[in-house]
Design an enzyme around this catalytic site. Structure first.
Site, PDB file in Angstrom:
ATOM      1  N   GLU A 262      14.204 -57.672  52.505  1.00 35.91           N
ATOM      2  CA  GLU A 262      12.970 -58.320  53.006  1.00 35.91           C
ATOM      3  C   GLU A 262      11.950 -58.156  51.892  1.00 35.91           C
ATOM      4  OE1 GLU A 262      12.813 -59.753  55.902  1.00 35.91           O
ATOM      5  OE2 GLU A 262      14.594 -58.915  56.876  1.00 35.91           O
ATOM      6  N   CYS A 297       3.228 -58.857  53.597  1.00 36.29           N
ATOM      7  CA  CYS A 297       4.230 -59.679  52.895  1.00 36.29           C
ATOM      8  C   CYS A 297       4.114 -61.141  53.286  1.00 36.29           C
ATOM      9  CB  CYS A 297       5.618 -59.165  53.197  1.00 36.29           C
ATOM     10  SG  CYS A 297       5.911 -58.989  54.945  1.00 36.29           S
ATOM     11  N   GLU A 392       2.704 -63.440  43.884  1.00 34.20           N
ATOM     12  CA  GLU A 392       2.267 -62.599  44.995  1.00 34.20           C
ATOM     13  C   GLU A 392       1.247 -61.591  44.477  1.00 34.20           C
ATOM     14  OE1 GLU A 392       4.926 -59.589  46.750  1.00 34.20           O
ATOM     15  OE2 GLU A 392       4.287 -60.313  48.709  1.00 34.20           O
TER      16      GLU A 392
HETATM   17  P1  NAD Z   1       8.025 -51.811  46.001  1.00 33.32           P
HETATM   18  O1  NAD Z   1       9.147 -52.765  45.840  1.00 33.32           O
HETATM   19  O2  NAD Z   1       7.340 -51.313  44.791  1.00 33.32           O
HETATM   20  O3  NAD Z   1       8.525 -50.494  46.769  1.00 33.32           O
HETATM   21  C1  NAD Z   1       9.217 -50.579  47.982  1.00 33.32           C
HETATM   22  C2  NAD Z   1      10.111 -49.355  48.097  1.00 33.32           C
HETATM   23  O4  NAD Z   1      11.073 -49.390  47.042  1.00 33.32           O
HETATM   24  C3  NAD Z   1       9.369 -48.028  47.960  1.00 33.32           C
HETATM   25  O5  NAD Z   1       9.942 -47.076  48.825  1.00 33.32           O
HETATM   26  C4  NAD Z   1       9.635 -47.652  46.509  1.00 33.32           C
HETATM   27  O6  NAD Z   1       9.591 -46.269  46.274  1.00 33.32           O
HETATM   28  C5  NAD Z   1      11.034 -48.190  46.302  1.00 33.32           C
HETATM   29  N1  NAD Z   1      11.325 -48.463  44.890  1.00 33.32           N
HETATM   30  C6  NAD Z   1      10.440 -48.801  43.908  1.00 33.32           C
HETATM   31  N2  NAD Z   1      11.085 -48.931  42.723  1.00 33.32           N
HETATM   32  C7  NAD Z   1      12.397 -48.676  42.962  1.00 33.32           C
HETATM   33  C8  NAD Z   1      13.559 -48.636  42.143  1.00 33.32           C
HETATM   34  N3  NAD Z   1      13.506 -48.878  40.828  1.00 33.32           N
HETATM   35  N4  NAD Z   1      14.749 -48.353  42.729  1.00 33.32           N
HETATM   36  C9  NAD Z   1      14.821 -48.094  44.056  1.00 33.32           C
HETATM   37  N5  NAD Z   1      13.759 -48.080  44.872  1.00 33.32           N
HETATM   38  C10 NAD Z   1      12.557 -48.375  44.338  1.00 33.32           C
HETATM   39  O7  NAD Z   1       7.045 -52.488  47.036  1.00 33.32           O
HETATM   40  P2  NAD Z   1       5.632 -51.939  47.548  1.00 33.32           P
HETATM   41  O8  NAD Z   1       4.669 -52.090  46.434  1.00 33.32           O
HETATM   42  O9  NAD Z   1       5.809 -50.590  48.170  1.00 33.32           O
HETATM   43  O10 NAD Z   1       5.308 -52.969  48.732  1.00 33.32           O
HETATM   44  C11 NAD Z   1       4.786 -54.211  48.513  1.00 33.32           C
HETATM   45  C12 NAD Z   1       5.893 -55.259  48.527  1.00 33.32           C
HETATM   46  O11 NAD Z   1       6.617 -55.194  49.756  1.00 33.32           O
HETATM   47  C13 NAD Z   1       5.342 -56.663  48.458  1.00 33.32           C
HETATM   48  O12 NAD Z   1       6.097 -57.409  47.540  1.00 33.32           O
HETATM   49  C14 NAD Z   1       5.546 -57.195  49.866  1.00 33.32           C
HETATM   50  O13 NAD Z   1       5.656 -58.584  49.959  1.00 33.32           O
HETATM   51  C15 NAD Z   1       6.794 -56.510  50.285  1.00 33.32           C
HETATM   52  N6  NAD Z   1       6.924 -56.487  51.748  1.00 33.32           N
HETATM   53  C16 NAD Z   1       7.834 -57.326  52.337  1.00 33.32           C
HETATM   54  C17 NAD Z   1       7.970 -57.355  53.726  1.00 33.32           C
HETATM   55  C18 NAD Z   1       8.968 -58.267  54.407  1.00 33.32           C
HETATM   56  O14 NAD Z   1       9.303 -58.029  55.559  1.00 33.32           O
HETATM   57  N7  NAD Z   1       9.462 -59.307  53.735  1.00 33.32           N
HETATM   58  C19 NAD Z   1       7.174 -56.511  54.514  1.00 33.32           C
HETATM   59  C20 NAD Z   1       6.253 -55.668  53.877  1.00 33.32           C
HETATM   60  C21 NAD Z   1       6.143 -55.664  52.495  1.00 33.32           C
END
Ligand code: NAD
Length: 489
Positions: A262, A297, A392
């Site tokens: 997601e 998101c 985004e």
């Molecule tokens: P992010 O991708 O930076 O982090 C999300 C998770 O992934 C965190 O737990 C983070 O620690 C982990 N992560 C980061 N780098 C990683 C790596 N190299 N390997 C493995 N895990 C890793 O996202 P964010 O900044 O926490 O959240 C914002 C993003 O989430 C936005 O892009 C938003 O659109 C998305 N989002 C999507 C939905 C949906 O349902 N589609 C809902 C909420 C947020």
């Protein structure tokens, strides 16, 4: 009125990982600060899990799965445990709401009325499915009996973001546990506090040890270790598109685990001139982009407006956005808090600077003196190739474009690598259905924004991902279909 500051003064912060039913520090003792973005104060030093901790958590989850202490328990009993957890979330609602508000800068008015009660309701909904989900008997010839059952996958890793810390975790945990799996949850670095408390409440509710583990830590360390772990059966991820792509690689480099994504969005809000109640549209536009300071998101970060109503609508939206009260997230009168961190605010502010170069400012936005995590909301009229209308931003920045025809509106709306959500505003039933049918998005809201409920699937097209959270369909991600064929002739 609830004195949220008084509650904030008394809440305790859990700072250890939660593995095998108890809090434990990281094996190497490493910790990471978690910060209140409204003040910049360090709230707690949280265990920063590494490979060894992830191994321990996965082993604990595997043991719990293999000895059937959860999946093997009668469905009615499992249901009652998850219902009890939903009740414990409600009983501890004020504490959980304050934890998410402190940790992520979220408005207390939102965490106390949306995130926390919503989490309890979603958990309750999935708990109720446990003793109401049946298998199938296939239409085989006489003499053969083919049973199709849903089997839990085993160990599910859930990796979640910071924008709805408790609720995003519940979106994953609730169906995964309802289906009989064990879970290892990794919260975002910025917001581990509420789920560490949730893990304790789960044990109090009667969830057996090892069925729910929490491994806080950095994405590239703890998240990567989960993604590459040979004994994790499935990863369910919510977060950014680039990190979602990494999880696909991790699966290919390790055990070909199932990956459910997601990811990000750039959702279009399409307004036709035949939408008579422009005031209601303007409310929807503001809600769509400024809720949670734009850190949603499915935020409607693109506004596409039929040219004839553009000036009137923009005047209304700018007037309503100008009334947003930035401030202390624990004050219920505040209508926009800080972003999750000063780093995220700096990123969003760079887009606002770009907006002043690439576009026409409707609302200037910008920084708040001396408060590095706060960003004033901004609205820009831009062209379709502007980065503001393609990337985004994940902050309170709205990109506006005008259109002249229905075909042009649909083409602009679909011109995105993402496809999470979209809205259509029109008083013509025919047009609304016609356009909704042509929009490439997981959820199309008509005459509203961000329609969302536990009863309907949520997820995206394109690079917004391909999993579906919520609804009974989410159970598909956490189960495998099994055929048992009996020849009795
Ligand atoms: P992010 O991708 O930076 O982090 C999300 C998770 O992934 C965190 O737990 C983070 O620690 C982990 N992560 C980061 N780098 C990683 C790596 N190299 N390997 C493995 N895990 C890793 O996202 P964010 O900044 O926490 O959240 C914002 C993003 O989430 C936005 O892009 C938003 O659109 C998305 N989002 C999507 C939905 C949906 O349902 N589609 C809902 C909420 C947020």
């Amino acid at each position: 009125m609830t004195d949220w500051h008084a509650i904030a003064g008394t809440v305790e912060f859990r700072s250890d990982a939660f593995i095998d039913g108890k809090p434990v520090p990281a094996a190497d003792g490493r910790r990471l600060p978690t910060v209140d973005p409204a003040t910049g104060a360090v709230l707690a030093e949280i265990a920063a899990c590494g490979d060894e901790d992830v191994d321990r958590a996965v082993a604990s989850a595997r043991r719990a799965f293999e000895d059937h202490r959860w999946a093997g328990t009668a469905p009615g009993r499992r249901k009652s445990v998850l219902l009890r957890l939903a009740e414990l979330i409600r009983a501890n609602a004020a504490e959980l709401a304050v934890l998410d508000s402190l940790d992520a800068g979220k408005l207390i008015g939102d965490t106390s009325t949306i995130d926390v009660p919503g989490s309890a309701a979603i958990l309750q909904w999935y708990a109720e499915t446990i003793d109401k989900t049946y298998g199938e008997i296939a239409p085989t010839a006489r003499g053969d009996l083919a049973l199709v059952s849903r089997e839990p996958l085993g160990v599910v890793a859930a990796v979640v973001p910071w924008n709805y810390p408790l609720e995003m975790a519940i979106w994953k945990i609730a169906p995964a546990l309802a289906a009989g799996n064990s879970v290892v949850l990794k919260p975002a670095e910025e917001s581990p506090l509420s789920v560490l408390r949730l893990a304790e409440l789960a044990v109090e509710a009667g969830l057996p040890d090892g069925v729910l583990n929490v491994v806080p830590g950095e994405g590239p360390i703890a998240g990567r270790a989960l993604g590459r772990h040979p004994d994790v059966d499935a990863v369910t991820f919510t977060g950014s598109t680039p990190v979602g792509k990494l999880f696909l690689q991790y699966a290919g480099q390790s055990n070909m685990k199932q990956v459910w994504l997601e990811c990000g969005g750039k959702s279009a809000n399409v307004v036709f001139a035949d939408a008579a109640d422009l005031d209601a549209v303007a409310d929807g536009v503001c809600f769509g982009i400024f809720t949670n300071a734009g850190q949603v998101c499915s935020a409607n970060s693109r506004l596409l407006v039929e040219r004839a109503v553009l000036p009137d609508l923009l005047a209304l939206v700018a007037e309503k956005a100008g009334r947003i009260r930035l401030g202390d997230p624990l004050d219920p009168r505040t209508t926009m808090g800080p972003l999750v961190s000063a780093a995220q605010a700096a990123r969003v502010l760079s887009y606002i600077e770009l907006g002043h170069v690439e576009g026409r400012a409707i609302l200037a936005g910008g920084p708040v003196e001396g408060r590095p995590a706060f960003v004033r909301p901004a609205i820009f009229e831009v062209g379709p190739d502007s980065r503001l209308s393609r990337e985004e931003i994940f902050g309170p920045v709205l990109a506006v474009q005008a259109f002249d025809t229905e075909d042009e509106a649909v083409a602009l709306a679909n011109d995105s690598i993402y496809g999470l959500a979209a809205s259509v505003w029109s008083d013509s039933l025919r047009r609304a259905h016609r356009v909704a049918g042509r929009l490439r998005a997981g959820t199309v809201s008509v005459n509203t924004v961000d329609a969302l409920d536990v009863t309907v699937p949520f997820g995206g097209f394109g690079q917004s991902g391909f999993g579906r959270d919520l609804s009974a369909h989410a159970l598909d991600k956490f189960t495998a279909l099994k055929t048992t064929w009996v020849n009795y002739r």
